[in-house]
Design a protein around this motif. Structure first.
Motif, PDB file in Angstrom:
ATOM      1  N   LEU A  79     -49.639  17.788 -24.041  1.00 22.13           N
ATOM      2  CA  LEU A  79     -48.813  18.547 -24.986  1.00 22.13           C
ATOM      3  C   LEU A  79     -47.570  17.705 -25.254  1.00 22.13           C
ATOM      4  O   LEU A  79     -46.678  17.620 -24.422  1.00 22.13           O
ATOM      5  CB  LEU A  79     -48.449  19.907 -24.381  1.00 22.13           C
ATOM      6  N   ASP A  80     -47.537  17.077 -26.422  1.00 20.55           N
ATOM      7  CA  ASP A  80     -46.456  16.148 -26.740  1.00 20.55           C
ATOM      8  C   ASP A  80     -45.256  16.853 -27.359  1.00 20.55           C
ATOM      9  O   ASP A  80     -44.170  16.297 -27.412  1.00 20.55           O
ATOM     10  CB  ASP A  80     -46.970  15.046 -27.667  1.00 20.55           C
ATOM     11  N   GLY A  81     -45.440  18.078 -27.820  1.00 23.01           N
ATOM     12  CA  GLY A  81     -44.321  18.816 -28.389  1.00 23.01           C
ATOM     13  C   GLY A  81     -44.651  20.280 -28.581  1.00 23.01           C
ATOM     14  O   GLY A  81     -45.758  20.616 -29.009  1.00 23.01           O
ATOM     15  N   LEU A  82     -43.699  21.139 -28.245  1.00 22.73           N
ATOM     16  CA  LEU A  82     -43.785  22.568 -28.532  1.00 22.73           C
ATOM     17  C   LEU A  82     -42.347  23.019 -28.784  1.00 22.73           C
ATOM     18  O   LEU A  82     -41.506  22.958 -27.880  1.00 22.73           O
ATOM     19  CB  LEU A  82     -44.392  23.332 -27.351  1.00 22.73           C
ATOM     20  N   SER A 115     -47.654  17.787 -19.672  1.00 18.85           N
ATOM     21  CA  SER A 115     -46.556  17.645 -20.622  1.00 18.85           C
ATOM     22  C   SER A 115     -45.316  17.125 -19.893  1.00 18.85           C
ATOM     23  O   SER A 115     -45.181  17.300 -18.683  1.00 18.85           O
ATOM     24  CB  SER A 115     -46.222  18.987 -21.275  1.00 18.85           C
ATOM     25  N   ASP A 116     -44.444  16.481 -20.639  1.00 20.43           N
ATOM     26  CA  ASP A 116     -43.099  16.153 -20.174  1.00 20.43           C
ATOM     27  C   ASP A 116     -42.194  17.183 -20.820  1.00 20.43           C
ATOM     28  O   ASP A 116     -42.178  17.303 -22.049  1.00 20.43           O
ATOM     29  CB  ASP A 116     -42.690  14.747 -20.628  1.00 20.43           C
ATOM     30  N   VAL A 117     -41.462  17.943 -20.003  1.00 20.52           N
ATOM     31  CA  VAL A 117     -40.661  19.034 -20.556  1.00 20.52           C
ATOM     32  C   VAL A 117     -39.190  18.888 -20.186  1.00 20.52           C
ATOM     33  O   VAL A 117     -38.848  18.348 -19.138  1.00 20.52           O
ATOM     34  CB  VAL A 117     -41.199  20.419 -20.121  1.00 20.52           C
ATOM     35  N   LYS A 135     -39.899  15.182 -11.075  1.00 22.84           N
ATOM     36  CA  LYS A 135     -38.679  15.101 -11.878  1.00 22.84           C
ATOM     37  C   LYS A 135     -38.565  13.632 -12.261  1.00 22.84           C
ATOM     38  O   LYS A 135     -38.853  12.752 -11.443  1.00 22.84           O
ATOM     39  CB  LYS A 135     -37.504  15.533 -11.006  1.00 22.84           C
ATOM     40  N   GLN A 136     -38.172  13.359 -13.495  1.00 23.09           N
ATOM     41  CA  GLN A 136     -38.142  11.959 -13.922  1.00 23.09           C
ATOM     42  C   GLN A 136     -36.968  11.680 -14.846  1.00 23.09           C
ATOM     43  O   GLN A 136     -36.376  12.592 -15.400  1.00 23.09           O
ATOM     44  CB  GLN A 136     -39.466  11.590 -14.586  1.00 23.09           C
TER      45      GLN A 136
END
Length: 154
Positions: A79-82, A115-117, A135-136
């Motif tokens: 999921l690249d964007g929401l 996803s990255d959120v 966490k990044q």
């Protein structure tokens, strides 16, 4: 009533406007002005957004023909964007977009959605049974952002 439909290239200006408004208004409690400006400037690259619409599974949420959110899926299970319009937060739009994305992932035989959120979005994903993998720190346009890699087994 929330309607979901595929994005078209003609939606790109409205998508980028919604993206910019959401980032600048909703995320300011978790990110600095410098971070927000770098992140929101991603809306400037219309060609990149048109590529996303053309290449990825990209859906739009509408209420009475007004765009109130969008989501897109990259590589089958990322999921690249929401994003949900700043004036339509907490009305079930993000959840509906996410359910459809999850269905699409399962239909293409993936078992995990990743996803990255952002810090701002983390509670939403936590409430939707995603686990934080790590966490990044990511760099975007020379600015460092803290976010989270999350995943959900479907």
């Amino acid at each position: 009533m929330i309607q979901i439909r595929p994005a078209t290239l003609e939606d790109s200006l409205e998508i980028t406007s919604l993206f910019r408004d959401t980032v600048t208004h909703i995320n300011k409690k978790h990110y600095s002005e410098k971070q927000i400006n770098a992140w929101a400037s991603s809306a400037d690259d219309q060609e990149e957004w048109k590529k996303r619409i053309d290449k990825y599974y990209f859906i739009i949420a509408e209420i009475e023909s007004n765009m109130v959110g969008f989501a897109y899926l990259k590589n089958g299970n990322y999921l690249d964007g929401l994003f949900v319009h700043k004036d339509y937060q907490r009305q079930g739009i993000g959840s509906k977009l996410l359910r459809i994305i999850e269905s699409q992932v399962m239909m293409t035989d993936f078992e995990i959605l990743k996803s990255d959120v952002s810090k701002t979005a983390l509670p939403f994903f936590d409430n939707n049974y995603f686990e934080v993998i790590k966490k990044q720190k990511k760099t975007h346009k020379g600015v460092i952002f803290e976010n989270y890699l999350v995943e959900k087994t479907l």
